[in-house]
Write an enzyme that holds these catalytic residues in place. Structure first.
Site, short mmCIF file in Angstrom:
data_model
loop_
_atom_site.label_atom_id
_atom_site.label_comp_id
_atom_site.label_asym_id
_atom_site.label_seq_id
_atom_site.Cartn_x
_atom_site.Cartn_y
_atom_site.Cartn_z
N SER A 120 0.81 -1.21 0.00
CA SER A 120 0.00 0.00 0.00
C SER A 120 0.84 1.26 0.00
CB SER A 120 -0.92 0.01 1.23
OG SER A 120 -0.16 -0.11 2.42
N HIS A 141 -2.48 -2.71 -5.87
CA HIS A 141 -2.96 -2.31 -4.56
C HIS A 141 -4.47 -2.44 -4.52
CE1 HIS A 141 -3.59 1.05 -1.37
NE2 HIS A 141 -3.62 -0.16 -0.83
N GLU A 153 -5.30 0.01 -7.64
CA GLU A 153 -4.22 0.86 -8.12
C GLU A 153 -3.14 -0.04 -8.73
OE1 GLU A 153 -3.51 4.87 -5.64
OE2 GLU A 153 -3.21 3.06 -4.45
N ASN A 191 -3.28 6.11 -0.55
CA ASN A 191 -2.80 6.26 0.83
C ASN A 191 -2.07 7.56 1.08
OD1 ASN A 191 -3.91 4.04 2.06
ND2 ASN A 191 -2.26 2.68 1.45
#
Length: 284
Positions: A120, A141, A153, A191
């Site tokens: 992540s 991700h 992602e 993130n």
């Protein structure tokens, strides 16, 4: 291009088991691997429970559930990856541990196999550097919970090939997900934005701006978020949140990514959120 049909998912936790479920639901065979057999067995149990709910709610038939489970096998030996087309790693967010794993996978997996990480926040380019196939290493991700969330992602490392990217993009679509290409920066997009918001919410609590419930309610009612940032942090795991903030702080070198001292204190106390029974909220 290669047709990906057999995958190994490494990590039998919440993310790994969720990825295994969507892979199997898309018609591919999947090996759910974990160094701890009890963990992969628990992961399979979580998959079965998810599918039972789907059958009860008429989202799937019993035959579909049985077919999905039949495509999943369990493993505690990395050598079982000798005949796979692709590996997706979903283990602890630690570069040293991931690097050792990718070195082993590079030796075990067939030359054509793609090696993907569900990291992540960590650099795909660095992970790829521990292999002799950096053009076949990529980031995938997934969002939690994996069977529900549409986004993946897809992160290109510096040497990720166009063919690898296209194969993984197509795989995401086969799993009924929405792939979005992201470049290799700390935290990627999701993130980098999300954890910075969560960290700021922790600072608000730390500085006495408002109580935990008030902070969460402001974001839910004022910003239409389905869950407040402190409750979300508990759901993610405060140790995971801290690890990502440390990657952002170190990788981007900006003080705005400094982890809140309260977040560090809670992790040091073992208050990791929902999984430990205590975080910003009490779950016992």
């Amino acid at each position: 291009m290669m047709n990906i049909q057999r995958l190994m998912i490494i990590g039998g936790g919440q993310m790994g088991s969720g990825i295994a479920q969507v892979v199997a639901a898309a018609g591919m065979n999947v090996i759910l691997n974990d160094i701890d057999p009890a963990c992969s067995l628990k992961g399979l149990g979580a998959i079965r429970n998810n599918l039972i709910r789907d059958v009860e709610k008429k989202r799937k038939s019993q035959a579909e559930m049985d077919a999905i489970l039949a495509r999943i096998s369990l493993s505690s030996d990395l050598e079982d990856g000798r005949n796979v087309d692709m590996v997706i790693e979903a283990i602890v967010e630690n570069m040293l541990i991931k690097s050792e794993l990718f070195k082993k996978l590079d030796l075990i997996c067939p030359q054509h196999a793609i090696l993907a990480s569900n990291t992540s926040s960590l650099a795909i380019t660095e992970i790829a550097s521990f292999t002799k196939r950096p053009d076949q290493v990529i980031g995938m991700h997934f969002m939690n919970p994996v069977p529900v969330m549409k986004l993946i992602e897809i992160i290109r490392g510096l040497r990720t090939s166009d063919e690898t990217y296209l194969l993984v993009e197509n795989l995401a679509k086969r799993m009924d997900k929405v792939p979005i290409e992201v470049n290799d920066f700390p935290g990627f997009v999701s993130n980098r934005i999300l954890l910075t918001m969560i960290n700021e919410a922790v600072f608000c609590l730390y500085e006495g701006v408002a109580a935990r419930e008030s902070i969460d309610e402001v974001m839910k009612l004022g910003m239409n978020h389905p869950m407040g940032p402190l409750a979300l942090a508990d759901f993610i795991g405060l140790d995971t949140c801290l690890a990502i903030m440390e990657v952002l702080h170190e990788g981007l070198g900006d003080s705005k990514y400094r982890p809140c001292p309260l977040l560090r204190k809670y992790v040091a106390a073992g208050w990791l959120g929902k999984k430990s029974g205590r975080g910003f909220y009490n779950y016992k």
